[in-house]
Scaffold this motif. Structure first.
Motif, PDB file in Angstrom:
ATOM      1  N   VAL A 132      25.515 -12.434  -7.675  1.00  0.00           N
ATOM      2  CA  VAL A 132      26.730 -12.024  -7.579  1.00  0.00           C
ATOM      3  C   VAL A 132      27.755 -13.067  -8.215  1.00  0.00           C
ATOM      4  CG1 VAL A 132      26.903 -13.376  -5.249  1.00  0.00           C
ATOM      5  CG2 VAL A 132      28.632 -11.615  -5.736  1.00  0.00           C
ATOM      6  N   LEU A 133      27.438 -14.443  -8.240  1.00  0.00           N
ATOM      7  CA  LEU A 133      28.213 -15.479  -8.839  1.00  0.00           C
ATOM      8  C   LEU A 133      28.256 -15.088 -10.182  1.00  0.00           C
ATOM      9  CD1 LEU A 133      26.642 -18.527  -7.242  1.00  0.00           C
ATOM     10  CD2 LEU A 133      29.101 -17.583  -6.851  1.00  0.00           C
ATOM     11  N   LYS A 134      27.474 -14.332 -10.856  1.00  0.00           N
ATOM     12  CA  LYS A 134      27.619 -14.262 -12.344  1.00  0.00           C
ATOM     13  C   LYS A 134      28.261 -12.904 -12.661  1.00  0.00           C
ATOM     14  CE  LYS A 134      23.584 -16.923 -13.821  1.00  0.00           C
ATOM     15  NZ  LYS A 134      22.203 -17.118 -14.429  1.00  0.00           N
ATOM     16  N   GLY A 135      27.998 -11.986 -11.784  1.00  0.00           N
ATOM     17  CA  GLY A 135      28.724 -10.683 -11.809  1.00  0.00           C
ATOM     18  C   GLY A 135      30.552 -11.189 -11.531  1.00  0.00           C
ATOM     19  N   GLY A 136      30.806 -11.898 -10.480  1.00  0.00           N
ATOM     20  CA  GLY A 136      32.095 -12.280 -10.583  1.00  0.00           C
ATOM     21  C   GLY A 136      33.054 -11.108  -9.901  1.00  0.00           C
ATOM     22  N   ALA A 137      32.172 -10.041  -9.378  1.00  0.00           N
ATOM     23  CA  ALA A 137      33.118  -9.212  -8.770  1.00  0.00           C
ATOM     24  C   ALA A 137      33.448  -9.323  -7.382  1.00  0.00           C
ATOM     25  CB  ALA A 137      32.064  -7.845  -8.632  1.00  0.00           C
ATOM     26  N   PHE A 138      34.395 -10.262  -7.219  1.00  0.00           N
ATOM     27  CA  PHE A 138      35.024 -10.704  -5.931  1.00  0.00           C
ATOM     28  C   PHE A 138      36.241 -11.502  -6.575  1.00  0.00           C
ATOM     29  CE2 PHE A 138      31.761 -13.808  -7.257  1.00  0.00           C
ATOM     30  CZ  PHE A 138      32.553 -14.980  -7.275  1.00  0.00           C
ATOM     31  N   GLU A 139      37.421 -11.517  -5.356  1.00  0.00           N
ATOM     32  CA  GLU A 139      38.748 -12.314  -5.818  1.00  0.00           C
ATOM     33  C   GLU A 139      38.860 -13.737  -5.283  1.00  0.00           C
ATOM     34  OE1 GLU A 139      41.796 -10.236  -3.792  1.00  0.00           O
ATOM     35  OE2 GLU A 139      41.384  -8.152  -4.572  1.00  0.00           O
ATOM     36  N   ARG A 140      37.895 -14.197  -4.208  1.00  0.00           N
ATOM     37  CA  ARG A 140      38.041 -15.272  -4.006  1.00  0.00           C
ATOM     38  C   ARG A 140      36.539 -15.919  -3.538  1.00  0.00           C
ATOM     39  NH1 ARG A 140      42.450 -13.255  -1.480  1.00  0.00           N
ATOM     40  NH2 ARG A 140      44.431 -13.865  -2.398  1.00  0.00           N
ATOM     41  N   ILE A 141      36.368 -17.376  -3.758  1.00  0.00           N
ATOM     42  CA  ILE A 141      35.085 -17.965  -3.263  1.00  0.00           C
ATOM     43  C   ILE A 141      35.545 -19.044  -2.688  1.00  0.00           C
ATOM     44  CG2 ILE A 141      34.478 -18.838  -5.732  1.00  0.00           C
ATOM     45  CD1 ILE A 141      31.807 -19.119  -4.750  1.00  0.00           C
TER      46      ILE A 141
END
Length: 252
Positions: free
Chosen positions: A122-131
């Motif tokens: 998921v980190l490489k996909g980046g399909a999120f707004e905030r980490i």
């Protein structure tokens, strides 16, 4: 004639008074990731010894600054091994007292099932707004999260999405509330009855520097029975069983 039961009760009462007179109140600074296990350990310690633990939870970096500025803590349970060693070197900690009480495990976590895969892709996909991560300057788990992202080659791309918490406890709240879709936290924070709630990737240990968590007896507590007893209790089988149950690796 005075009843034997009365005498026995009187003696028991006198013993309790004597124990209370010897009991210490122990101001303890505890790394935020260790909140749940420490609360459980402290409760049992108090029952067995009569000493009273006054715990404060927060970032190791902030506790270091407070101790150097005269905060009257008697024991520090840090989230690293560098801070206790530094305090000893600077005269704020008792020489020979530090030891590792746990090895921390880092996880990438989301409160929602299916968000984080078991490989961290998921980190490489980046399909999120905030980490979310804890302040890497103050919190070892935050520094470990940065280290992981850099090793995976995603740090630069994800930097605009990073939200920083003052402590790892605040990072947990960011993710639990949905203000951040995922974040780096301690396994102990998300492990419930042996299972992780939501979705998580337990980060392989070779992706970050070992989080060796050390405890140190601070100089205000060096001549007191309570702080010394607490350090001894942390090394015992009961405390170590609690530590293991909360997802920490045994200290070696």
């Amino acid at each position: 004639m005075i009843p034997k039961t009365f005498v026995a009760s009187l003696l028991a009462g006198l013993m309790l008074v004597a124990t209370a007179a010897r009991a210490d109140e122990i101001p303890v600074a505890v790394a935020a990731n260790f909140t749940a296990p420490f609360n459980k350990i402290a409760a049992e310690f108090e029952k067995e010894t009569g000493h009273k633990v006054i715990a404060s939870f927060g970032s190791t970096g902030k506790f270091y600054a407070q101790i150097r500025n005269g905060a009257p803590f008697e024991v520090l349970l840090a989230a690293d091994d560098e801070t206790p060693a530094k305090l000893v070197k600077e005269g704020a900690g008792v020489s020979g007292s530090p030891f590792s009480y746990a090895i921390g495990k880092l996880v990438l976590w989301s409160a929602k099932p299916g968000v984080v895969d078991d490989k961290g892709a998921v980190l490489k996909g980046g399909a999120f707004e905030r980490i979310a991560i804890a302040d890497p300057k103050l919190a070892p788990y935050g520094a470990a999260g940065v280290e992981v992202m850099k090793k995976l080659g995603v740090y630069d791309a994800l930097t605009p999405k990073v939200v920083t918490g003052e402590t790892i406890a605040q990072v947990y709240q960011f993710v639990a509330s949905g203000n951040a879709q995922l974040g780096f936290v301690a396994l102990s924070q998300v492990l419930k009855d042996g299972k992780v709630e939501g979705s998580a990737w337990i980060v392989p240990a070779d992706l970050y520097t070992t989080i060796r968590q050390d405890v140190v007896l601070l100089t205000p507590g060096k001549d007191k029975a309570g702080p010394v007893a607490l350090l001894k209790y942390l090394q015992g089988a009961k405390a170590q069983a609690v530590i293991k149950a909360y997802g920490y690796a045994p200290a070696k």
